[in-house]
Write a protein that holds these residues in place. Structure first.
Motif, PDB file in Angstrom:
ATOM      1  N   HIS A 173       0.822  -1.213   0.000  1.00 57.15           N
ATOM      2  CA  HIS A 173       0.000   0.000   0.000  1.00 57.15           C
ATOM      3  C   HIS A 173       0.861   1.270   0.000  1.00 57.15           C
ATOM      4  O   HIS A 173       0.423   2.294  -0.546  1.00 57.15           O
ATOM      5  CB  HIS A 173      -0.956  -0.029   1.197  1.00 57.15           C
ATOM      6  N   ARG A 174       2.057   1.209   0.568  1.00 56.20           N
ATOM      7  CA  ARG A 174       2.964   2.360   0.497  1.00 56.20           C
ATOM      8  C   ARG A 174       3.333   2.691  -0.945  1.00 56.20           C
ATOM      9  O   ARG A 174       3.611   3.831  -1.283  1.00 56.20           O
ATOM     10  CB  ARG A 174       4.245   2.076   1.298  1.00 56.20           C
ATOM     11  N   HIS A 175       3.318   1.654  -1.789  1.00 62.98           N
ATOM     12  CA  HIS A 175       3.674   1.837  -3.199  1.00 62.98           C
ATOM     13  C   HIS A 175       2.448   1.891  -4.107  1.00 62.98           C
ATOM     14  O   HIS A 175       2.591   1.907  -5.339  1.00 62.98           O
ATOM     15  CB  HIS A 175       4.612   0.709  -3.640  1.00 62.98           C
ATOM     16  N   GLY A 176       1.249   1.877  -3.535  1.00 67.32           N
ATOM     17  CA  GLY A 176       0.027   1.970  -4.338  1.00 67.32           C
ATOM     18  C   GLY A 176      -0.304   0.721  -5.112  1.00 67.32           C
ATOM     19  O   GLY A 176      -0.999   0.787  -6.139  1.00 67.32           O
ATOM     20  N   ILE A 177       0.198  -0.441  -4.646  1.00 65.06           N
ATOM     21  CA  ILE A 177      -0.114  -1.696  -5.334  1.00 65.06           C
ATOM     22  C   ILE A 177      -0.978  -2.582  -4.433  1.00 65.06           C
ATOM     23  O   ILE A 177      -1.002  -2.424  -3.213  1.00 65.06           O
ATOM     24  CB  ILE A 177       1.158  -2.445  -5.788  1.00 65.06           C
ATOM     25  N   ALA A 178      -1.700  -3.487  -5.058  1.00 62.38           N
ATOM     26  CA  ALA A 178      -2.679  -4.312  -4.346  1.00 62.38           C
ATOM     27  C   ALA A 178      -2.060  -5.619  -3.859  1.00 62.38           C
ATOM     28  O   ALA A 178      -1.148  -6.156  -4.489  1.00 62.38           O
ATOM     29  CB  ALA A 178      -3.864  -4.612  -5.261  1.00 62.38           C
ATOM     30  N   LEU A 179      -2.574  -6.129  -2.756  1.00 59.20           N
ATOM     31  CA  LEU A 179      -2.190  -7.456  -2.266  1.00 59.20           C
ATOM     32  C   LEU A 179      -3.340  -8.423  -2.528  1.00 59.20           C
ATOM     33  O   LEU A 179      -4.438  -8.255  -1.981  1.00 59.20           O
ATOM     34  CB  LEU A 179      -1.852  -7.419  -0.774  1.00 59.20           C
ATOM     35  N   ILE A 180      -3.086  -9.404  -3.386  1.00 58.14           N
ATOM     36  CA  ILE A 180      -4.058 -10.443  -3.736  1.00 58.14           C
ATOM     37  C   ILE A 180      -3.583 -11.747  -3.117  1.00 58.14           C
ATOM     38  O   ILE A 180      -2.428 -12.149  -3.323  1.00 58.14           O
ATOM     39  CB  ILE A 180      -4.182 -10.591  -5.258  1.00 58.14           C
ATOM     40  N   VAL A 181      -4.428 -12.418  -2.346  1.00 57.92           N
ATOM     41  CA  VAL A 181      -4.002 -13.655  -1.694  1.00 57.92           C
ATOM     42  C   VAL A 181      -4.964 -14.801  -1.990  1.00 57.92           C
ATOM     43  O   VAL A 181      -6.178 -14.609  -2.117  1.00 57.92           O
ATOM     44  CB  VAL A 181      -3.851 -13.487  -0.161  1.00 57.92           C
ATOM     45  N   ASP A 182      -4.387 -15.986  -2.094  1.00 54.26           N
ATOM     46  CA  ASP A 182      -5.151 -17.225  -2.240  1.00 54.26           C
ATOM     47  C   ASP A 182      -5.297 -17.824  -0.842  1.00 54.26           C
ATOM     48  O   ASP A 182      -4.310 -18.219  -0.221  1.00 54.26           O
ATOM     49  CB  ASP A 182      -4.394 -18.175  -3.178  1.00 54.26           C
ATOM     50  N   ASN A 183      -6.526 -17.883  -0.354  1.00 59.84           N
ATOM     51  CA  ASN A 183      -6.807 -18.349   1.018  1.00 59.84           C
ATOM     52  C   ASN A 183      -7.460 -19.724   1.020  1.00 59.84           C
ATOM     53  O   ASN A 183      -8.179 -20.083   1.956  1.00 59.84           O
ATOM     54  CB  ASN A 183      -7.721 -17.326   1.720  1.00 59.84           C
ATOM     55  N   THR A 184      -7.184 -20.514  -0.032  1.00 61.26           N
ATOM     56  CA  THR A 184      -7.841 -21.810  -0.191  1.00 61.26           C
ATOM     57  C   THR A 184      -7.543 -22.761   0.949  1.00 61.26           C
ATOM     58  O   THR A 184      -8.448 -23.406   1.485  1.00 61.26           O
ATOM     59  CB  THR A 184      -7.416 -22.454  -1.527  1.00 61.26           C
ATOM     60  N   VAL A 185      -6.272 -22.899   1.327  1.00 63.87           N
ATOM     61  CA  VAL A 185      -5.900 -23.923   2.317  1.00 63.87           C
ATOM     62  C   VAL A 185      -6.541 -23.658   3.677  1.00 63.87           C
ATOM     63  O   VAL A 185      -7.181 -24.551   4.240  1.00 63.87           O
ATOM     64  CB  VAL A 185      -4.364 -24.066   2.426  1.00 63.87           C
ATOM     65  N   PRO A 186      -6.446 -22.446   4.244  1.00 64.56           N
ATOM     66  CA  PRO A 186      -7.043 -22.256   5.572  1.00 64.56           C
ATOM     67  C   PRO A 186      -8.571 -22.187   5.575  1.00 64.56           C
ATOM     68  O   PRO A 186      -9.180 -22.536   6.587  1.00 64.56           O
ATOM     69  CB  PRO A 186      -6.462 -20.917   6.049  1.00 64.56           C
ATOM     70  N   THR A 187      -9.162 -21.718   4.480  1.00 65.28           N
ATOM     71  CA  THR A 187     -10.594 -21.375   4.406  1.00 65.28           C
ATOM     72  C   THR A 187     -10.867 -20.183   5.327  1.00 65.28           C
ATOM     73  O   THR A 187     -10.066 -19.873   6.213  1.00 65.28           O
ATOM     74  CB  THR A 187     -11.549 -22.538   4.781  1.00 65.28           C
ATOM     75  N   PRO A 188     -12.007 -19.504   5.162  1.00 64.14           N
ATOM     76  CA  PRO A 188     -12.311 -18.343   6.020  1.00 64.14           C
ATOM     77  C   PRO A 188     -12.454 -18.710   7.496  1.00 64.14           C
ATOM     78  O   PRO A 188     -12.384 -17.830   8.352  1.00 64.14           O
ATOM     79  CB  PRO A 188     -13.644 -17.829   5.462  1.00 64.14           C
ATOM     80  N   TYR A 189     -12.652 -19.987   7.808  1.00 61.15           N
ATOM     81  CA  TYR A 189     -12.791 -20.389   9.217  1.00 61.15           C
ATOM     82  C   TYR A 189     -11.490 -20.203   9.980  1.00 61.15           C
ATOM     83  O   TYR A 189     -11.489 -19.766  11.140  1.00 61.15           O
ATOM     84  CB  TYR A 189     -13.248 -21.848   9.300  1.00 61.15           C
ATOM     85  N   LEU A 190     -10.370 -20.501   9.341  1.00 56.48           N
ATOM     86  CA  LEU A 190      -9.080 -20.413  10.021  1.00 56.48           C
ATOM     87  C   LEU A 190      -8.421 -19.046   9.863  1.00 56.48           C
ATOM     88  O   LEU A 190      -7.608 -18.660  10.703  1.00 56.48           O
ATOM     89  CB  LEU A 190      -8.132 -21.494   9.515  1.00 56.48           C
ATOM     90  N   PHE A 191      -8.736 -18.317   8.792  1.00 61.65           N
ATOM     91  CA  PHE A 191      -8.024 -17.058   8.553  1.00 61.65           C
ATOM     92  C   PHE A 191      -8.839 -16.131   7.669  1.00 61.65           C
ATOM     93  O   PHE A 191      -9.454 -16.569   6.703  1.00 61.65           O
ATOM     94  CB  PHE A 191      -6.671 -17.345   7.899  1.00 61.65           C
ATOM     95  N   ASN A 192      -8.809 -14.827   8.018  1.00 59.57           N
ATOM     96  CA  ASN A 192      -9.454 -13.781   7.214  1.00 59.57           C
ATOM     97  C   ASN A 192      -8.399 -12.749   6.800  1.00 59.57           C
ATOM     98  O   ASN A 192      -8.122 -11.797   7.524  1.00 59.57           O
ATOM     99  CB  ASN A 192     -10.566 -13.085   7.999  1.00 59.57           C
TER     100      ASN A 192
END
Length: 431
Positions: A173-192
């Motif tokens: 965000h300091r450089h104005g770029i986006a962070l895109i993450v694949d959260n498949t392994v944990p699922t929303p239950y383990l991590f948001n």
């Protein structure tokens, strides 16, 4: 409406009154929907009215899944698609279209590495790979004027390496770029991830979200915090016919018309509508049913995975166990911050001997299914170097620890004692 996760997995995003009082979201097996009258049809087509017209763009069953996933991941909106790889490629292309660059590690899922390193360059999108995505200096050294996004997995497969999301998001965000993450392994239950600064989350819903190995699907979820009009993303500030009205000379860009929702609207209106990787209503229904038991399934799978990882670390012929949930791993301090419920049901282990020993272990198991999937109710076993990571170049494969002697497990819902006994007998017989 309750706010606890287990309540939201059952109720979020669905109102029975709007669907004939059906207690369970129905399967809307309809390609299109009656526009009712010319005035309403024009309002629907122009986006001035909410509703459904054609299932390639939106469908009520799929909509219920999208709304539920958005709630569970703390996003402002979601688009469900036909596979996890459709979600990955749509999200990356939407951010980097028109000559952008992406920063990513080499320890991604094999098809993601192939897309980033070999295929997306054919579309003018190039990737700068790093050896350690958690090394902020290495990541920063790759940021240039055309960098649009950083892409990584929250828990890498099969190493279970944890992404330190918060400082990476701050750097992006300091450089104005986006962070895109694949959260498949944990699922929303383990991590948001969105709660720690990630901008876009993608899932293969095929895996833990659906949880029964019976429906292919994917999803893109928008955190709604990123400024897509900051100058790095011309596709969001260019005025577009599809969201404008030339009859009244009203012209809009995605950033002008949708603000913080510009990304997820572009995914639906440009990518889903024109590339057409549409989620099947039946598969969306199966994913909704799977979500209802997500907390119970994953909690048991995590407990079993940890017990099996601990057992394997003491087993003969096992040289190394990869499971970040063990108490002595280099990343253990990140567990308390990001993963108090555990890191997931995936683990991998390295055995001595050669490829023949690996084959005999795989063929010798009786409860583990030899299946290239994860997150199933059944326990699965696979040799990643030959199956899931076959398309990854050898140098990157070895750097990620995916050697010919590595075996990956996805722990299901069977008795942990039966699973340990099955591994013990298969390993013993292989030598």
């Amino acid at each position: 409406m309750g706010t606890d996760f287990s309540t939201q997995t059952i109720h979020a995003g669905y109102d029975p009154i709007e669907h004939g009082h059906a207690a369970v979201p129905p399967i809307y097996a309809s390609a299109a929907f009656d526009l009712e009258n010319a005035l309403r049809g024009d309002a629907l087509a122009s986006g001035q009215a909410e509703g459904f017209e054609y299932s390639r763009v939106a469908n009520p069953t799929v909509d219920a899944l999208e709304q539920r996933l958005a709630v569970l991941e703390h996003g402002i909106g979601a688009v469900a698609v036909s596979s996890g790889m459709a979600a990955v490629t749509y999200a990356l292309m939407c951010a980097a279209e028109g000559g952008g660059r992406i920063i990513a590690p080499t320890n991604l899922y094999g098809a993601s590495v192939d897309a980033l390193g070999d295929f997306l360059p054919q579309f003018g999108i190039h990737t700068d790979f790093v050896s350690n995505i958690n090394d902020l200096d290495e990541v920063a050294s790759k940021i240039g004027p055309n960098t649009r996004a950083i892409f990584a997995e929250t828990v890498a497969n099969p190493s279970t390496t944890i992404l330190d999301v918060e400082p990476l998001a701050e750097l992006a965000h300091r450089h104005g770029i986006a962070l895109i993450v694949d959260n498949t392994v944990p699922t929303p239950y383990l991590f948001n991830p969105i709660l720690f600064g990630a901008d876009i989350v993608v899932h293969s819903t095929t895996k833990g979200i659906t949880g029964h190995g019976n429906a292919i699907g994917g999803a893109v979820i928008d955190g709604g915090h990123f400024d897509w009009a900051n100058g790095r993303f011309p596709q969001f500030t260019a005025r577009q016919q599809v969201i404008s009205d030339d009859r009244t000379d009203q012209w809009h860009s995605f950033a002008e018309k949708f603000g913080k929702a510009a990304f997820i609207k572009r995914i639906r209106i440009k990518y889903l509508r024109t590339f057409g990787a549409v989620a099947s209503p039946f598969n969306a229904y199966l994913s909704l049913i799977g979500l209802e038991t997500l907390p119970q399934r994953v909690a048991q799978q995590v407990a079993s995975a940890k017990a099996i990882a601990e057992h394997l670390s003491r087993s003969p012929h096992v040289i190394k166990v990869n499971y970040s949930g063990l108490g002595y791993t280099p990343q253990y301090e990140l567990i308390g911050k990001y993963f108090p419920r555990g890191v997931g049901q995936i683990l991998s282990f390295l055995v001595d001997g050669d490829a023949n020993n690996v084959r005999r272990i795989i063929d010798g198991t009786r409860l583990f299914s030899y299946v290239p999937n994860i997150g199933d109710a059944r326990s699965l076993i696979v040799d990643p170097a030959h199956i899931t990571h076959r398309e990854v170049p050898a140098e990157a494969r070895i750097a990620a620890g995916v050697s010919d002697n590595l075996i990956r497990l996805s722990i299901g819902l069977e008795s942990v004692h039966d699973l340990i006994a099955d591994l013990d007998q298969a390993i013993a017989a292989a030598y």
